[in-house]
Design an enzyme around this catalytic site. Sequence first.
Site, mmCIF file in Angstrom:
data_model
loop_
_atom_site.group_PDB
_atom_site.id
_atom_site.type_symbol
_atom_site.label_atom_id
_atom_site.label_comp_id
_atom_site.label_asym_id
_atom_site.label_seq_id
_atom_site.Cartn_x
_atom_site.Cartn_y
_atom_site.Cartn_z
ATOM 1 N N ASP A 34 73.253 -5.016 -6.611
ATOM 2 C CA ASP A 34 71.850 -5.320 -6.320
ATOM 3 C C ASP A 34 71.687 -6.738 -5.806
ATOM 4 O O ASP A 34 72.541 -7.583 -5.995
ATOM 5 C CB ASP A 34 71.048 -5.287 -7.634
ATOM 6 C CG ASP A 34 70.619 -3.903 -7.998
ATOM 7 O OD1 ASP A 34 70.956 -2.969 -7.268
ATOM 8 O OD2 ASP A 34 69.931 -3.782 -9.024
ATOM 9 N N LYS A 56 67.243 -4.313 -3.887
ATOM 10 C CA LYS A 56 65.808 -4.115 -3.804
ATOM 11 C C LYS A 56 65.116 -5.442 -4.049
ATOM 12 O O LYS A 56 65.593 -6.274 -4.795
ATOM 13 C CB LYS A 56 65.294 -3.057 -4.777
ATOM 14 C CG LYS A 56 66.139 -2.822 -5.992
ATOM 15 C CD LYS A 56 65.597 -1.650 -6.774
ATOM 16 C CE LYS A 56 66.529 -1.254 -7.882
ATOM 17 N NZ LYS A 56 66.095 -0.110 -8.634
ATOM 18 N N MET A 170 58.879 -9.168 -12.923
ATOM 19 C CA MET A 170 58.349 -8.602 -11.665
ATOM 20 C C MET A 170 56.853 -8.882 -11.506
ATOM 21 O O MET A 170 56.135 -8.094 -10.898
ATOM 22 C CB MET A 170 58.585 -7.077 -11.596
ATOM 23 C CG MET A 170 60.044 -6.686 -11.729
ATOM 24 S SD MET A 170 60.294 -4.898 -11.807
ATOM 25 C CE MET A 170 59.740 -4.524 -13.464
#
Length: 248
Positions: A34, A56, A170
């Site tokens: 990732d 991502k 996030m």
Amino acid sequence: MGKVYLTGAGPGDIDLLTVKALRVVREADVIIYDRLANPDILKEAKPECEFVYVGKEDGRHTLPQDQINEVIYQNALKYENVVRLKGGDPLVFGRGGEEAKYLKERGIGFEFIPGITSAVSVPAYAGIPVTHRNVAVSFKVVTGHEAPNKEHSQVDWESMKADETIVFLMGLHNLKNIAENLIRIGRPKDTPVAVISKGTTPEQKSVTGTLFDIAGKVRDEKVETPALIVVGRVVELKKDLEWIDEGK
Ligand code: SAH
């Protein structure tokens, strides 16, 4: 048929990789990694190891999760030792559970190799203990990705009334909403907040403020992702406990 090691890469500082993760990285035939996994870890792999990037950005996937699942599965049909390397811990907002389920349904063996999650280690590198006697006896780790004003929110905002520590992952782009929502449910406006960007790396940067002013400060300072948000009185301990000279 291979085995898949769903492996935590830790929060950034390569020294926070576990001994077990390092062992499977060194034995890997392929590493599927990732954006948040420190790329220096890949240097530990065998010269013939293959690398597959499925990064991502925050919640926006460059590859949809079902395609990532399939990439892992296809590699497990091809190679013996497959490492799926993910930032932090693979099961803390890491979707490691979904990947494991997909593999299991197709008869592929897997192991979880926990990693040091950013949720506790990034605050630690900024001098913030997530719990502290007489200050906070519990902490929550919550996704900040979901807009708090969303109609059918899965996040239970009312449960955040207690004087405890909340770590939002996030959540950088939702910071204003998050702060407003916490004030709305009754957390005092002067509740301390820290936003820590690129924690545990040489570019670590912290911004502190209150629920009332943090969003403006973070905007002025142009804080970059990845970043997490710590809310609660433990943030006040930072001035006594910070041990990293940020920016040096
Ligand atoms: N599985 C990961 C979390 C994945 S969600 C873990 O256990 O750490 C991705 C979020 O983690 C980012 O949006 C950010 O909020 C946080 N994050 C990950 N690494 C970080 C870092 N080095 N500094 C600050 N936040 C980080």
